[in-house]
Design a protein around this motif. Structure first.
Motif, mmCIF file in Angstrom:
data_model
loop_
_atom_site.group_PDB
_atom_site.id
_atom_site.type_symbol
_atom_site.label_atom_id
_atom_site.label_comp_id
_atom_site.label_asym_id
_atom_site.label_seq_id
_atom_site.Cartn_x
_atom_site.Cartn_y
_atom_site.Cartn_z
ATOM 1 N N ASN A 97 0.820 -1.212 0.000
ATOM 2 C CA ASN A 97 0.000 0.000 0.000
ATOM 3 C C ASN A 97 0.853 1.260 0.000
ATOM 4 O O ASN A 97 0.549 2.244 -0.672
ATOM 5 C CB ASN A 97 -0.920 0.018 1.231
ATOM 6 C CG ASN A 97 -2.309 -0.486 0.906
ATOM 7 O OD1 ASN A 97 -2.470 -1.277 -0.016
ATOM 8 N ND2 ASN A 97 -3.298 -0.041 1.638
ATOM 9 N N ILE A 98 1.948 1.229 0.793
ATOM 10 C CA ILE A 98 2.868 2.377 0.840
ATOM 11 C C ILE A 98 3.470 2.615 -0.543
ATOM 12 O O ILE A 98 3.539 3.748 -1.026
ATOM 13 C CB ILE A 98 3.982 2.140 1.876
ATOM 14 C CG1 ILE A 98 3.391 2.118 3.296
ATOM 15 C CG2 ILE A 98 5.052 3.226 1.782
ATOM 16 C CD1 ILE A 98 4.373 1.662 4.354
ATOM 17 N N ILE A 99 3.910 1.528 -1.195
ATOM 18 C CA ILE A 99 4.512 1.630 -2.531
ATOM 19 C C ILE A 99 3.502 2.229 -3.514
ATOM 20 O O ILE A 99 3.826 3.123 -4.297
ATOM 21 C CB ILE A 99 4.981 0.242 -3.020
ATOM 22 C CG1 ILE A 99 6.103 -0.284 -2.123
ATOM 23 C CG2 ILE A 99 5.435 0.296 -4.480
ATOM 24 C CD1 ILE A 99 6.406 -1.755 -2.295
ATOM 25 N N ASP A 100 2.270 1.725 -3.460
ATOM 26 C CA ASP A 100 1.234 2.217 -4.374
ATOM 27 C C ASP A 100 0.946 3.695 -4.137
ATOM 28 O O ASP A 100 0.687 4.446 -5.084
ATOM 29 C CB ASP A 100 -0.062 1.414 -4.196
ATOM 30 C CG ASP A 100 0.105 -0.042 -4.607
ATOM 31 O OD1 ASP A 100 1.067 -0.338 -5.347
ATOM 32 O OD2 ASP A 100 -0.704 -0.885 -4.176
ATOM 33 N N GLU A 101 0.994 4.122 -2.881
ATOM 34 C CA GLU A 101 0.639 5.509 -2.563
ATOM 35 C C GLU A 101 1.731 6.502 -2.924
ATOM 36 O O GLU A 101 1.441 7.688 -3.107
ATOM 37 C CB GLU A 101 0.273 5.642 -1.080
ATOM 38 C CG GLU A 101 -1.099 5.064 -0.765
ATOM 39 C CD GLU A 101 -1.683 5.579 0.535
ATOM 40 O OE1 GLU A 101 -0.950 6.240 1.307
ATOM 41 O OE2 GLU A 101 -2.869 5.321 0.777
ATOM 42 N N ILE A 102 2.989 6.040 -3.023
ATOM 43 C CA ILE A 102 4.058 6.977 -3.414
ATOM 44 C C ILE A 102 3.733 7.583 -4.771
ATOM 45 O O ILE A 102 3.773 8.798 -4.970
ATOM 46 C CB ILE A 102 5.427 6.265 -3.461
ATOM 47 C CG1 ILE A 102 5.864 5.847 -2.058
ATOM 48 C CG2 ILE A 102 6.486 7.195 -4.068
ATOM 49 C CD1 ILE A 102 7.159 5.056 -2.046
ATOM 50 N N GLY A 103 3.394 6.724 -5.741
ATOM 51 C CA GLY A 103 3.046 7.194 -7.080
ATOM 52 C C GLY A 103 1.819 8.089 -7.058
ATOM 53 O O GLY A 103 1.767 9.117 -7.751
ATOM 54 N N MET A 116 -3.988 14.079 2.303
ATOM 55 C CA MET A 116 -5.264 13.674 2.878
ATOM 56 C C MET A 116 -5.991 12.651 2.014
ATOM 57 O O MET A 116 -6.999 12.079 2.436
ATOM 58 C CB MET A 116 -6.141 14.897 3.128
ATOM 59 C CG MET A 116 -5.560 15.853 4.161
ATOM 60 S SD MET A 116 -6.570 17.310 4.461
ATOM 61 C CE MET A 116 -7.927 16.571 5.376
ATOM 62 N N ILE A 117 -5.494 12.399 0.800
ATOM 63 C CA ILE A 117 -6.104 11.356 -0.034
ATOM 64 C C ILE A 117 -5.567 9.977 0.332
ATOM 65 O O ILE A 117 -6.016 8.964 -0.202
ATOM 66 C CB ILE A 117 -5.862 11.612 -1.544
ATOM 67 C CG1 ILE A 117 -4.352 11.492 -1.875
ATOM 68 C CG2 ILE A 117 -6.400 12.972 -1.964
ATOM 69 C CD1 ILE A 117 -4.048 11.574 -3.351
ATOM 70 N N SER A 118 -4.619 9.938 1.256
ATOM 71 C CA SER A 118 -4.020 8.660 1.660
ATOM 72 C C SER A 118 -5.057 7.768 2.341
ATOM 73 O O SER A 118 -6.037 8.233 2.915
ATOM 74 C CB SER A 118 -2.851 8.917 2.618
ATOM 75 O OG SER A 118 -2.370 7.692 3.145
#
Length: 806
Positions: A224-230, A734-736
């Motif tokens: 999830n962290i990896i996906d959220e970086i992009g 805040m979209i995280s």
């Protein structure tokens, strides 16, 4: 001296940049290419964030536990709550799934109802043997019903291991190979083998399978962290570019800025790889942070370039003056921002040190990139057209500046009343702030794996392991009946705590041997008496029954025992109370002269790490304030001005802390960062305002009012521009799907908005109200370094340009 440095240095820098454009472009591209080669060294974290220093007592205890028993978090559990599971078709499918999982090389062994074994007594010779619980290859409906009844009523040994004591839920326990549990192979197994297999099974057999366990949770969380970086980078670029275009109405200015910050992002990833740091929840925030912090640099430089073009239309002179006149200002603001992050380097937490180092390096790097790329690209382009300069005369911005001037001129008392009111309310809110040290709290609550965690919490009383290590101080001391009885007493205390599950230990196996001796009667599932032990001992000779459990919970010497309980997702305050209540019982049950007992486990380490970080919050924020205060002391050489400048920057921090209390946002690893980050950024506005104010004082013969209003008009627009960019830029977080990242984005945005208003309303009001004590040359000495050039300075720049023409 300051003028000589300012003109000489920045003119030299300007000439160096503009005369060596090709070389600098090549060097920037070469540095970018080199750092791009370091991306391969980036590693994604496969363990929980360790917030404590390596030499902390809790870490030493945990490492000692790992040395004795190996990795604790290697259990993946599959749960099914289906009343039809014990029917032939579904049971055969469940059996086949578990057999397939056991054949994977990443799985050491699987404990499930399909391969369950029970301890049985045999005579002639007297012995215990593990025999299959289910004897038939394909049991029919009646046989399965009988087995189900026996499992739930006659095998307490398997309670919370295979079945839930609350319902008819069944689970399978997959023990992952300890060698791969903290490596990339675990990720490959979970994402490429386990999850697809489970999905296929669910679709084929219409059985809802819940999956959990720390290796599984950690893998999906990391993904999830990896996906959220992009996602963050794309969102930050989109938001900041839209705002930038709205302000400048220039596509090419927007593209130039995006090119600059994109190179900054590439450098950020390269620095992380170069230092061989892991991508964690914190370091994942750095690339979008660079975009958000880099755009104000671009605004200052491009805005100044367009102002110079509008003034005299000479492109070469405009580019020279962009560097000469804005270089100091952008350097100062980037240094103070970097200082806010650099304060984390001085803490003892490895996680915070890495975050602080990478962030501060890249903030200074984006300053250098902005200063190099923007003038060079513009030097190859045509002069901006009139339509690109229209934004310099926006009426609505003028209206905003006029409103601020009216407030400061006529409503200072109201500004002070509101400030004091906010201060009092914030202090009340601060007293209601709670501390949270939950491993799961910040995880995406809508994710399937988080819903599965809640399922296992309800059915099996938790998924996060807490370990109790018992050192008997003598070989084979664990298997002595007196030790086992003490362990049983402690387990009873643990069972009475609602937030903890029924413990697992060697005590359970010893109880099972007594039950087996009495032909499997469940009422004898208890520790044997010393007399019974003499009868049972002959049956245990040569027994390899339960060896896996014995090896897992007793070390090879028999000196150390391990009691494992699983805890629900509870906060720091509850965990502390549980620990406080347990220790008196532990000390009473296990005399210190005979036993050493310690509490450990990942959940406990994380909780202690949160408490440690809260203490470091005060230290890091104090260090940030001290660093910036010292920097401003050197810059303005006035103690009174330092005090005045700190007030409008500390008030927003207190307001934010108060908001956290009233909104129920706890202090935790993610929200701890808010204060140092926001302070480091918000003080930039103060530096700009005070620098312009001092310049106006000198130009206006030390007349305070005229100087304050002039400084307000001059700096109000740029403060507003940059604050809006920063507000919406940080709002991107805040979209995280992570609660902590959402809180971080929202709180920093709110703090920066308060800081802008505080610097534009409260700071000028303080200067006006305290004019008698600060309106003199002694207080407002010549600064150590020119930040904003005056008209006098401009004449010197012009002479310098004439002496050194392009």
């Amino acid at each position: 001296m300051s003028k000589i440095f300012s003109f000489g240095f920045w003119n030299s820098v300007a000439r160096l940049i503009l005369r060596n454009r090709i070389i600098i472009i090549f060097l920037v591209l070469a540095a970018t290419a080199f750092l791009a080669t370091q991306w391969k060294n980036m590693q994604f974290s496969y363990t929980e964030a360790n917030l404590l220093p390596d030499d902390h007592e809790a870490n030493l205890t945990y490492n000692s536990f790992l040395d004795t028993f190996g990795e604790e978090g290697n259990l993946v559990i599959l749960g099914v709550k289906d009343s039809a599971l014990f029917t032939p078709e579904k049971f055969q499918a469940w059996t086949a799934l578990n057999e397939e999982l056991e054949n994977y090389p990443e799985v050491d062994h699987v404990i499930s109802v399909s391969n369950l074994k029970k301890l049985q007594k045999f005579n002639d010779p007297n012995r215990f043997e593990m025999v299959p619980f289910i004897k038939e290859d394909k049991p029919d409906k009646e046989q399965l019903k009988a087995y189900e009844n026996e499992l739930f009523t006659a095998l307490p040994f398997y309670e919370n291991l295979v079945y839930s004591s609350h319902s008819n839920t069944i689970q399978s326990a997959l023990y992952i190979n300890k060698e791969i549990v903290n490596s990339e192979k675990r990720k490959d197994f979970v994402l490429e083998k386990l999850r697809p297999l489970i999905r296929e099974f669910e679709e084929m057999h219409e059985i809802d399978v819940k999956v959990s366990g720390m290796p599984y949770i950690r893998t999906l969380n990391s993904q999830n962290i990896i996906d959220e970086i992009g996602l963050f980078i794309l969102a930050a670029l989109s938001v900041t570019s839209l705002i930038f275009f709205f302000f400048f109405r220039s596509i090419r200015a927007t593209i130039i800025s995006m090119i600059t910050v994109c190179i900054g992002v590439m450098w950020a990833f390269g620095v992380i790889g170069l230092l061989h740091y892991e991508i964690t929840v914190l370091t994942a925030l750095i690339p979008p942070l660079i975009i958000v912090i880099g755009i104000p640099n671009c605004i200052f430089l491009i805005n100044k370039y367009q102002q110079e073009i509008k003034k005299h239309g000479n492109q070469a002179k405009s580019l020279q003056r962009v560097i000469t006149k804005v270089g100091n200002a952008t350097l100062m603001t980037n240094v103070t921002t970097a200082s806010g992050f650099a304060a984390f380097i001085l803490t003892d937490s490895t996680l915070l040190k890495e975050f602080g180092l990478v962030a501060s390096i890249n903030i200074l790097a984006i300053f250098v990139l902005s200063l190099l790329i923007i003038p060079i690209i513009y030097s190859y382009m045509s002069i901006p057209k009139d339509k690109h300069l229209k934004h310099l005369n926006k009426r609505w911005i003028g209206g905003f500046v006029d409103w601020m001037e009216r407030m400061v001129r006529h409503h200072r008392i109201a500004i002070y009343i509101v400030s004091v009111f906010l201060l009092v309310v914030s202090i009340i809110g601060i007293y209601t702030i709670k501390i949270s040290g939950s491993l799961l709290e910040d995880m995406p609550q809508e994710a399937t794996f988080f819903q599965d965690i809640k399922f296992f919490e309800e059915e099996f009383d938790g998924v996060m392991p807490m370990e109790i290590l018992v050192d008997t101080k003598r070989p084979r001391g664990v298997l002595k009946l007196s030790t086992l009885k003490r362990m049983e007493r402690l387990e009873e205390e643990i069972t009475d705590i609602p937030e903890l599950s029924k413990p697992l230990s060697v005590v359970r196996l010893v109880k099972y041997t007594k039950q087996a001796y009495y032909n499997g009667n469940p009422k004898y599932f208890q520790l044997p008496t010393s007399q019974e032990q003499n009868f049972i001992m002959p049956y245990t000779k040569g027994m390899n029954a339960g060896e896996d459990l014995l090896n897992s919970y007793v070390d090879s010497t028999g000196q150390y025992a391990r009691i494992t309980t699983f805890m629900k997702d509870i906060g720091t305050d509850k965990m502390e109370r549980i620990e406080e209540n347990l220790w008196p019982e532990i000390n009473k049950i296990f005399p210190e002269e005979q036993y050493d007992v310690s509490l450990t486990g990942k959940a406990l380490i994380f909780q202690k790490g949160t408490n440690y970080l809260v203490k470091n919050l005060i230290i890091s924020l104090s260090l940030a304030i001290l660093l910036i205060a010292l920097f401003m002391a050197w810059l303005f050489r006035s103690f009174r001005m330092i005090l005045i400048s700190l007030v409008p920057n500390l008030l927003p921090l207190l307001v934010t802390a108060g908001m956290m209390g009233f909104l129920g946002i706890p202090i935790k690893p993610s929200t701890i960062l808010v204060f140092s980050i926001a302070f480091g950024i918000s003080v930039d506005d103060t530096i700009h305002f005070l620098a312009k104010y001092r310049q106006e004082l000198k130009a206006n013969n030390w007349k305070i009012k005229r100087s304050v209003y002039a400084a307000l008009k001059e700096t109000g627009v740029s403060m507003f521009y940059t604050s809006i960019v920063l507000f919406f830029g940080f709002s991107v977080f805040m979209i995280s799907s992570y609660g902590g990242t959402v809180a971080l984005g929202g709180l920093v945005s709110a703090t920066l908005l308060f800081a802008m208003l505080s610097n534009l309303l409260l700071l000028p009001s303080l200067l006006l109200s305290l004019e008698r004590s600060i309106a003199n040359k002694e207080v407002m000495k010549e600064p150590a370094m020119k930040i904003i050039e005056s008209d006098e300075d401009e004449e010197e720049i012009t002479k310098e340009e004439q002496n050194h023409p392009e």
